[in-house]
Design an enzyme around this catalytic site. Sequence first.
Site, PDB file in Angstrom:
ATOM      1  N   CYS A   1       0.842  -1.190   0.000  1.00 61.29           N
ATOM      2  CA  CYS A   1       0.000   0.000   0.000  1.00 61.29           C
ATOM      3  C   CYS A   1       0.878   1.242   0.000  1.00 61.29           C
ATOM      4  O   CYS A   1       2.040   1.219   0.410  1.00 61.29           O
ATOM      5  CB  CYS A   1      -0.890   0.028   1.239  1.00 61.29           C
ATOM      6  SG  CYS A   1      -2.078  -1.310   1.347  1.00 61.29           S
TER       7      CYS A   1
ATOM      8  N   GLU B   1       0.778   3.854   1.908  1.00 57.79           N
ATOM      9  CA  GLU B   1       1.199   4.285   3.239  1.00 57.79           C
ATOM     10  C   GLU B   1       2.456   3.538   3.669  1.00 57.79           C
ATOM     11  O   GLU B   1       3.431   4.137   4.150  1.00 57.79           O
ATOM     12  CB  GLU B   1       0.082   4.027   4.266  1.00 57.79           C
ATOM     13  CG  GLU B   1      -1.179   4.813   3.990  1.00 57.79           C
ATOM     14  CD  GLU B   1      -2.165   4.076   3.077  1.00 57.79           C
ATOM     15  OE1 GLU B   1      -1.738   3.235   2.251  1.00 57.79           O
ATOM     16  OE2 GLU B   1      -3.376   4.359   3.192  1.00 57.79           O
TER      17      GLU B   1
ATOM     18  N   CYS C   1      -5.907   1.040   5.016  1.00 56.50           N
ATOM     19  CA  CYS C   1      -6.503  -0.275   5.287  1.00 56.50           C
ATOM     20  C   CYS C   1      -6.089  -0.716   6.699  1.00 56.50           C
ATOM     21  O   CYS C   1      -5.208  -0.120   7.324  1.00 56.50           O
ATOM     22  CB  CYS C   1      -6.057  -1.288   4.231  1.00 56.50           C
ATOM     23  SG  CYS C   1      -4.335  -1.829   4.375  1.00 56.50           S
TER      24      CYS C   1
HETATM   25 ZN    ZN Z   1      -2.879  -0.492   3.339  1.00 56.17          ZN
END
Ligand code: ZN
Length: 134
Positions: A57, A59, A94
């Site tokens: 991801c 992040e 997430c």
């Molecule tokens: Zn994530």
Amino acid sequence: MKDKLEMLMEEIKLASKARENAYIKYCNYSVGTCLTTKAGKRYVGCNVQNGGIQSICSERCAFCKAISEGEKEFDHIMIIGGPGGKDPEKTLPCGYCRQFMSEFVDKNFKVYTSYGDTVEEYTMKELLPYAFEI
Ligand code: ZN
């Protein structure tokens, strides 16, 4: 000295530019982030999908870049995401990223997402009130 809104606007631009580099072959959802350290240094990230389960991801991409450069203290992160090629929509980390980030930040770490004319602000405490801790 730049005011907070001016800094956030710069971070929206940086995260949006990073979003253009997202590798989204498998689910066409692109995310760019701009992670800012307490010293004011910025690291951008984008999501990098993979045919296996190893997708990264945006992040975690930004955090790993910063940590690999020796950074240890983080102030906030700006997240810009949405369907590939489309305008941003509200995009929050997430669950996996929330837990990952909680390892490196305190409960007051700010998470921003921006879409349209909106900038929303959350704290880690709001996003992950009961992080797993050892
Ligand atoms: Zn994530």
